[in-house]
Scaffold this motif. Structure first.
Motif, PDB file in Angstrom:
ATOM      1  N   PHE A 189      50.128  38.199  53.822  1.00  0.00           N
ATOM      2  CA  PHE A 189      49.693  38.128  52.239  1.00  0.00           C
ATOM      3  C   PHE A 189      48.221  38.049  52.287  1.00  0.00           C
ATOM      4  CE2 PHE A 189      53.812  35.897  53.224  1.00  0.00           C
ATOM      5  CZ  PHE A 189      54.821  36.464  52.534  1.00  0.00           C
ATOM      6  N   ILE A 190      47.588  38.916  52.796  1.00  0.00           N
ATOM      7  CA  ILE A 190      46.372  39.072  53.017  1.00  0.00           C
ATOM      8  C   ILE A 190      45.602  39.077  51.605  1.00  0.00           C
ATOM      9  CG2 ILE A 190      46.016  41.595  53.176  1.00  0.00           C
ATOM     10  CD1 ILE A 190      43.982  38.808  55.275  1.00  0.00           C
ATOM     11  N   ASP A 191      45.971  39.688  50.663  1.00  0.00           N
ATOM     12  CA  ASP A 191      45.392  39.704  49.303  1.00  0.00           C
ATOM     13  C   ASP A 191      44.999  38.351  48.734  1.00  0.00           C
ATOM     14  OD1 ASP A 191      45.228  42.405  49.128  1.00  0.00           O
ATOM     15  OD2 ASP A 191      47.187  42.690  48.122  1.00  0.00           O
ATOM     16  N   TYR A 192      45.932  37.317  49.091  1.00  0.00           N
ATOM     17  CA  TYR A 192      45.707  36.002  48.594  1.00  0.00           C
ATOM     18  C   TYR A 192      44.528  35.348  49.330  1.00  0.00           C
ATOM     19  CZ  TYR A 192      50.376  36.219  46.460  1.00  0.00           C
ATOM     20  OH  TYR A 192      51.390  36.515  45.761  1.00  0.00           O
ATOM     21  N   LEU A 193      44.139  35.789  50.454  1.00  0.00           N
ATOM     22  CA  LEU A 193      43.071  35.345  51.228  1.00  0.00           C
ATOM     23  C   LEU A 193      41.591  36.129  50.902  1.00  0.00           C
ATOM     24  CD1 LEU A 193      44.601  34.903  54.769  1.00  0.00           C
ATOM     25  CD2 LEU A 193      44.542  33.411  52.591  1.00  0.00           C
ATOM     26  N   ARG A 194      41.952  37.477  50.699  1.00  0.00           N
ATOM     27  CA  ARG A 194      40.818  38.300  50.182  1.00  0.00           C
ATOM     28  C   ARG A 194      40.175  37.801  48.916  1.00  0.00           C
ATOM     29  NH1 ARG A 194      42.614  43.089  49.207  1.00  0.00           N
ATOM     30  NH2 ARG A 194      40.488  43.753  48.818  1.00  0.00           N
ATOM     31  N   MET A 195      40.729  37.207  47.800  1.00  0.00           N
ATOM     32  CA  MET A 195      40.461  36.840  46.475  1.00  0.00           C
ATOM     33  C   MET A 195      39.243  36.041  46.518  1.00  0.00           C
ATOM     34  SD  MET A 195      43.963  35.818  44.912  1.00  0.00           S
ATOM     35  CE  MET A 195      43.697  35.603  43.196  1.00  0.00           C
ATOM     36  N   LYS A 196      38.426  36.344  45.637  1.00  0.00           N
ATOM     37  CA  LYS A 196      36.757  35.502  45.629  1.00  0.00           C
ATOM     38  C   LYS A 196      36.806  34.471  44.426  1.00  0.00           C
ATOM     39  CE  LYS A 196      33.277  38.278  46.342  1.00  0.00           C
ATOM     40  NZ  LYS A 196      32.303  39.362  46.338  1.00  0.00           N
ATOM     41  N   GLU A 197      37.917  34.886  43.546  1.00  0.00           N
ATOM     42  CA  GLU A 197      38.216  33.766  42.588  1.00  0.00           C
ATOM     43  C   GLU A 197      39.455  33.587  42.180  1.00  0.00           C
ATOM     44  OE1 GLU A 197      34.740  36.441  42.040  1.00  0.00           O
ATOM     45  OE2 GLU A 197      36.994  36.871  41.504  1.00  0.00           O
ATOM     46  N   TYR A 198      40.091  32.300  41.966  1.00  0.00           N
ATOM     47  CA  TYR A 198      41.488  32.227  41.841  1.00  0.00           C
ATOM     48  C   TYR A 198      41.748  31.925  40.410  1.00  0.00           C
ATOM     49  CZ  TYR A 198      42.108  32.189  46.785  1.00  0.00           C
ATOM     50  OH  TYR A 198      42.105  32.531  48.275  1.00  0.00           O
ATOM     51  N   CYS A 199      41.489  33.058  39.628  1.00  0.00           N
ATOM     52  CA  CYS A 199      41.583  33.000  38.089  1.00  0.00           C
ATOM     53  C   CYS A 199      42.680  34.124  37.724  1.00  0.00           C
ATOM     54  CB  CYS A 199      40.381  32.915  37.408  1.00  0.00           C
ATOM     55  SG  CYS A 199      39.489  34.677  37.822  1.00  0.00           S
ATOM     56  N   CYS A 200      43.103  33.936  36.481  1.00  0.00           N
ATOM     57  CA  CYS A 200      44.068  34.931  35.810  1.00  0.00           C
ATOM     58  C   CYS A 200      43.597  35.184  34.211  1.00  0.00           C
ATOM     59  CB  CYS A 200      45.322  34.443  36.108  1.00  0.00           C
ATOM     60  SG  CYS A 200      45.716  32.926  35.508  1.00  0.00           S
ATOM     61  N   TRP A 201      43.782  36.304  33.917  1.00  0.00           N
ATOM     62  CA  TRP A 201      43.535  36.637  32.410  1.00  0.00           C
ATOM     63  C   TRP A 201      44.598  37.372  31.684  1.00  0.00           C
ATOM     64  CZ3 TRP A 201      40.963  39.202  36.289  1.00  0.00           C
ATOM     65  CH2 TRP A 201      40.993  40.381  36.355  1.00  0.00           C
ATOM     66  N   HIS A 202      44.749  37.397  30.224  1.00  0.00           N
ATOM     67  CA  HIS A 202      45.377  38.313  29.730  1.00  0.00           C
ATOM     68  C   HIS A 202      45.006  38.655  28.241  1.00  0.00           C
ATOM     69  CE1 HIS A 202      49.650  39.631  28.552  1.00  0.00           C
ATOM     70  NE2 HIS A 202      49.307  39.591  27.290  1.00  0.00           N
ATOM     71  N   ARG A 203      44.219  39.994  28.253  1.00  0.00           N
ATOM     72  CA  ARG A 203      43.715  40.306  26.982  1.00  0.00           C
ATOM     73  C   ARG A 203      44.650  40.268  25.714  1.00  0.00           C
ATOM     74  NH1 ARG A 203      39.829  45.587  27.759  1.00  0.00           N
ATOM     75  NH2 ARG A 203      39.750  44.940  25.497  1.00  0.00           N
ATOM     76  N   VAL A 204      44.150  40.103  24.627  1.00  0.00           N
ATOM     77  CA  VAL A 204      44.845  40.032  23.459  1.00  0.00           C
ATOM     78  C   VAL A 204      44.014  40.837  22.266  1.00  0.00           C
ATOM     79  CG1 VAL A 204      45.941  37.562  24.000  1.00  0.00           C
ATOM     80  CG2 VAL A 204      43.745  37.813  22.708  1.00  0.00           C
ATOM     81  N   PRO A 205      44.685  41.474  21.321  1.00  0.00           N
ATOM     82  CA  PRO A 205      44.262  42.160  20.277  1.00  0.00           C
ATOM     83  C   PRO A 205      43.346  41.053  19.496  1.00  0.00           C
ATOM     84  CG  PRO A 205      46.531  42.108  19.810  1.00  0.00           C
ATOM     85  CD  PRO A 205      46.306  41.312  21.096  1.00  0.00           C
ATOM     86  N   ASP A 206      42.246  41.531  18.482  1.00  0.00           N
ATOM     87  CA  ASP A 206      41.515  40.704  17.819  1.00  0.00           C
ATOM     88  C   ASP A 206      42.491  40.037  16.736  1.00  0.00           C
ATOM     89  OD1 ASP A 206      39.430  41.881  19.097  1.00  0.00           O
ATOM     90  OD2 ASP A 206      38.564  42.768  17.230  1.00  0.00           O
ATOM     91  N   ASP A 207      43.316  40.735  16.417  1.00  0.00           N
ATOM     92  CA  ASP A 207      44.314  40.003  15.129  1.00  0.00           C
ATOM     93  C   ASP A 207      45.358  38.960  15.864  1.00  0.00           C
ATOM     94  OD1 ASP A 207      46.222  41.540  16.260  1.00  0.00           O
ATOM     95  OD2 ASP A 207      46.565  42.785  14.493  1.00  0.00           O
ATOM     96  N   PHE A 208      45.193  38.863  17.167  1.00  0.00           N
ATOM     97  CA  PHE A 208      46.035  37.755  17.805  1.00  0.00           C
ATOM     98  C   PHE A 208      45.635  36.332  17.097  1.00  0.00           C
ATOM     99  CE2 PHE A 208      46.562  34.674  21.085  1.00  0.00           C
ATOM    100  CZ  PHE A 208      47.758  34.518  21.458  1.00  0.00           C
ATOM    101  N   TYR A 209      44.595  36.183  16.933  1.00  0.00           N
ATOM    102  CA  TYR A 209      44.109  34.908  16.628  1.00  0.00           C
ATOM    103  C   TYR A 209      44.394  34.515  14.883  1.00  0.00           C
ATOM    104  CZ  TYR A 209      41.618  34.682  20.733  1.00  0.00           C
ATOM    105  OH  TYR A 209      41.187  34.749  22.170  1.00  0.00           O
ATOM    106  N   GLU A 210      45.029  35.602  14.274  1.00  0.00           N
ATOM    107  CA  GLU A 210      45.340  35.585  12.963  1.00  0.00           C
ATOM    108  C   GLU A 210      46.927  35.107  12.880  1.00  0.00           C
ATOM    109  OE1 GLU A 210      44.227  38.873  10.661  1.00  0.00           O
ATOM    110  OE2 GLU A 210      42.620  39.471  11.869  1.00  0.00           O
TER     111      GLU A 210
END
Length: 240
Positions: A189-210
């Motif tokens: 599971f080398i990809d978990y060791l190669r990570m330089k940041e342990y963060c995740c994200w999800h983009r949303v459209p501008d009108d998401f907040y509406e």
């Protein structure tokens, strides 16, 4: 929250990023920041329902500044082009992971986790993953987590990328090209060791907040990210 007010101001400051325009539109800035502050207070209360450690925070503890430090940057624009609020139990300057909401026209997203960890803490996190790989995989390979954020190594981000160029979702901003020093190169599971940041994200459209239920949807995303963040925070907290 009036997200249109916030995004309208950010659109215009991106087109007029200079002190003269800003001074003439200072009232718009103040109104947009007030909306962000109200939203941040509500986020603190909502996140506090499943992460009570954040309830001691105020909006001021979470909202990032708007004025850029241009001393060492080739871009001399005095102001940022986005608003961000980072709700982290240990404060926005902590290395521990938190919950992030980003406002920027055509580049809005939600995120959670830890960013830019120093090498010694990354090494400790990698050791913790190897020692508890079954637990880690049960968190970050769950169908809900993968649906929101994808898999490790799937969406690596080039350095200095613009927010508008980000992938729709991601787990880990950047990765080492090879195995980190001192770890087995043939680890399954080398990809978990190669990570330089342990963060995740999800983009949303501008009108998401509406949308009337946007905060409910954001809470579901943050709840999904929390177990991975807690896993890492248990390590990071030992260094702060």
């Amino acid at each position: 929250m009036d997200s249109k007010l916030i995004l309208s101001f950010l659109h215009d400051i991106a087109e007029n990023n200079n002190r003269e325009w800003f001074r003439a539109n200072k009232q718009r800035y103040d109104a947009a920041r007030a909306e962000l502050s109200k939203m941040t207070q509500e986020l603190i209360l909502r996140i506090g329902e499943f992460d009570s450690d954040v309830l001691r925070l105020s909006p001021k503890d979470c909202m990032f500044g708007f004025y850029r430090d241009i001393r060492f940057s080739p871009d001399k624009s005095p102001y940022k082009r986005n608003f961000g609020t980072y709700i982290c139990r240990a404060g926005k300057k902590s290395l521990q992971g938190g919950y992030y909401v980003h406002f920027q026209p055509d580049s809005c997203f939600l995120a959670a986790g830890s960013y830019w960890l120093p090498t010694n803490i990354l090494t400790a996190c990698r050791n913790e993953i190897m020692a508890n790989i079954d637990l880690w995989r049960s968190i970050v390979e769950s169908p809900k987590f993968v649906n929101y954020f994808g898999r490790a190594g799937e969406f690596a981000v080039p350095q200095f990328i613009e927010y508008s160029e980000m992938s729709a979702k991601g787990f880990g901003i950047s990765y080492l090209k090879t195995c980190p020093k001192g770890f087995p190169k043939d680890y399954e599971f080398i990809d978990y060791l190669r990570m330089k940041e342990y963060c995740c994200w999800h983009r949303v459209p501008d009108d998401f907040y509406e949308q009337a239920d946007w905060m409910d949807r954001a809470m579901e995303l943050f709840r999904t990210a929390k177990p991975a963040m807690d896993f890492m925070n248990s390590v990071i907290a030992d260094y702060e």
